[in-house]
Design a protein around this motif. Structure first.
Motif, short mmCIF file in Angstrom:
data_model
loop_
_atom_site.label_atom_id
_atom_site.label_comp_id
_atom_site.label_asym_id
_atom_site.label_seq_id
_atom_site.Cartn_x
_atom_site.Cartn_y
_atom_site.Cartn_z
N ASN A 105 33.01 34.22 30.73
CA ASN A 105 33.25 35.27 31.72
C ASN A 105 33.38 36.62 31.02
O ASN A 105 34.46 37.23 30.99
N GLU A 116 34.34 38.67 40.13
CA GLU A 116 33.17 39.46 39.73
C GLU A 116 32.18 39.59 40.88
O GLU A 116 31.63 40.67 41.13
N ARG A 117 31.98 38.52 41.64
CA ARG A 117 31.06 38.57 42.78
C ARG A 117 31.57 39.50 43.88
O ARG A 117 30.77 40.04 44.65
N TYR A 155 32.65 39.54 31.78
CA TYR A 155 33.01 40.66 32.64
C TYR A 155 34.52 40.74 32.87
O TYR A 155 35.02 41.73 33.40
N ALA A 156 35.26 39.70 32.49
CA ALA A 156 36.72 39.67 32.70
C ALA A 156 37.44 40.02 31.40
O ALA A 156 36.87 39.95 30.31
N HIS A 182 37.63 43.94 39.32
CA HIS A 182 37.93 43.86 37.88
C HIS A 182 39.11 42.90 37.70
O HIS A 182 40.16 43.09 38.32
N SER A 183 38.93 41.88 36.86
CA SER A 183 39.97 40.86 36.72
C SER A 183 40.52 40.78 35.30
O SER A 183 39.84 41.09 34.32
#
Length: 366
Positions: free
Chosen positions: A116, A72-73, A118-119, A77-78
């Motif tokens: 997390n 994310e940093r 964002y993942a 995209h994970s």
């Protein structure tokens, strides 16, 4: 754990041959995958497997979470693929969110998805299927294969292999059912990076043994541990100081004794009680009542559970319980190629990941 180890030692003459057979089967399986005799899913983006040689307590889930946060940093995209131990998904593949029922998602995937957001965390015991689905749906820049060292049906660019001090001493090369290893020591040659979960002093005192065990593989070895920032209520909020009140522990994890030792260090005193449930225990309202009754009986001012237990207890009216606010901390390292010692965060980079990905693609075309 102590009783299990004692039983394994007593029954060693019987269990050791069975461990040898299991080790041989796993070695043959690895050879078939390496020769592409068995079908593998080949991700269209860099893929890192985070796994271990033994079972439990090596820090796979925290390191997987660290990788998701790192991605994310970097603006990546994970996607994380999990088999979802103990999960009962309503459909497959199953996309886990912070709102997912723990019965469907499993506790560790839910913890990763909550921490997390964002993942994309995807549960499916068939990770060839979930990998393709996640690629089509999300076009990830990074795929993390959770608990994937022995799951070779998904091709990876890097194998991160996590170990504990016990793996180098009493547990070395003792394969199921003789010990906790999932395959024999020859499997370690597939590793690209080793991690040892231990305090800094313990790691430094073991350096000669680690070099003796792993030196021939010529791969970097990084020490890491979980650093406690403080306590948090299960309903969130800011991190709080540990304090000095009497406290009680609740855990449903693989190595509860490790949790107890860590909390003694954090709190500066022993817990007045430790209620231990089996790993991945599905807590019920009756369990919560028992926990509260025990807490009152022993006079505990705080009830503290692990982050993995927190995602389950949070939904049972336990907002007044605490969990440890943990972060992964890397410090020491061992290199076998003359590289100047440095911690993993300093050594790791997008360039290293990209180089591994290009190397895999180049080799697959040969």
């Amino acid at each position: 754990m102590a009783l299990l180890r004692s039983a394994q030692n007593i029954l060693s003459p019987v269990l050791a041959p069975a461990g040898y057979v299991y080790s041989s089967v796993m070695a043959c399986r690895a050879k078939l995958y390496n020769k592409d005799s068995l079908v593998r899913f080949k991700p269209a983006c860099p893929c890192i497997s985070v796994g271990n040689i033994g079972s439990g307590g090596s820090g796979k889930t925290p390191v997987s979470g660290w990788l998701l946060a790192w991605a994310e940093r970097q603006g990546m995209h994970s996607v994380l693929l999990s088999r979802g131990y103990g999960a009962n998904p309503s459909k497959l593949p199953y996309l886990v969110t912070a709102e997912s029922p723990v019965e469907e998602s499993g506790d560790e995937p839910l913890m990763l998805a909550t921490e997390n957001p964002y993942a994309r965390v995807v549960v499916d015991p068939v990770r060839k299927r979930s990998g393709k689905w996640a690629t089509d749906q999300f076009k990830p820049d990074l795929m993390v294969l959770d608990d994937g060292f022995q799951h070779m049906a998904v091709q990876r660019d890097l194998d991160f292999v996590l170990m504990t001090p016990d793996d180098f001493t009493d547990g070395w090369n003792k394969v199921i059912p003789r010990g906790t290893w999932r395959e024999g020591k020859n499997g370690l040659k597939r590793a690209d990076v080793f991690f040892v979960k231990s305090p800094v002093d313990d790691f430094n005192s073991m350096k000669d043994l680690i070099k003796d065990r792993l030196g021939k593989y010529k791969k970097p070895v990084f020490q890491f541990n979980l650093k406690a920032e403080g306590l948090k209520f299960l309903n969130g909020g800011e991190t709080l100081q540990f304090g000095n009140e009497k406290y009680m522990l609740v855990s449903g994890i693989g190595k509860p004794e490790q949790f107890s030792r860590d909390c003694m260090n954090f709190m500066g005193q022993k817990p007045c009680e430790h209620m231990i449930f089996k790993d991945h225990h599905p807590y019920s309202s009756q369990d919560v009542s028992s926990i509260r009754e025990k807490s009152e009986k022993v006079g505990a001012a705080k009830i503290i559970c692990t982050p993995k237990d927190a995602v389950k207890l949070r939904r049972l009216g336990c907002d007044d319980f605490y969990t440890i606010d943990l972060c992964v901390e890397f410090k020491e390292s061992i290199f076998f190629d003359g590289t100047e010692p440095c911690n993993f965060e300093r050594w790791w980079s997008c360039d290293r990941l990209e180089l591994a990905y290009k190397s895999r693609n180049k080799n697959s075309k040969l």
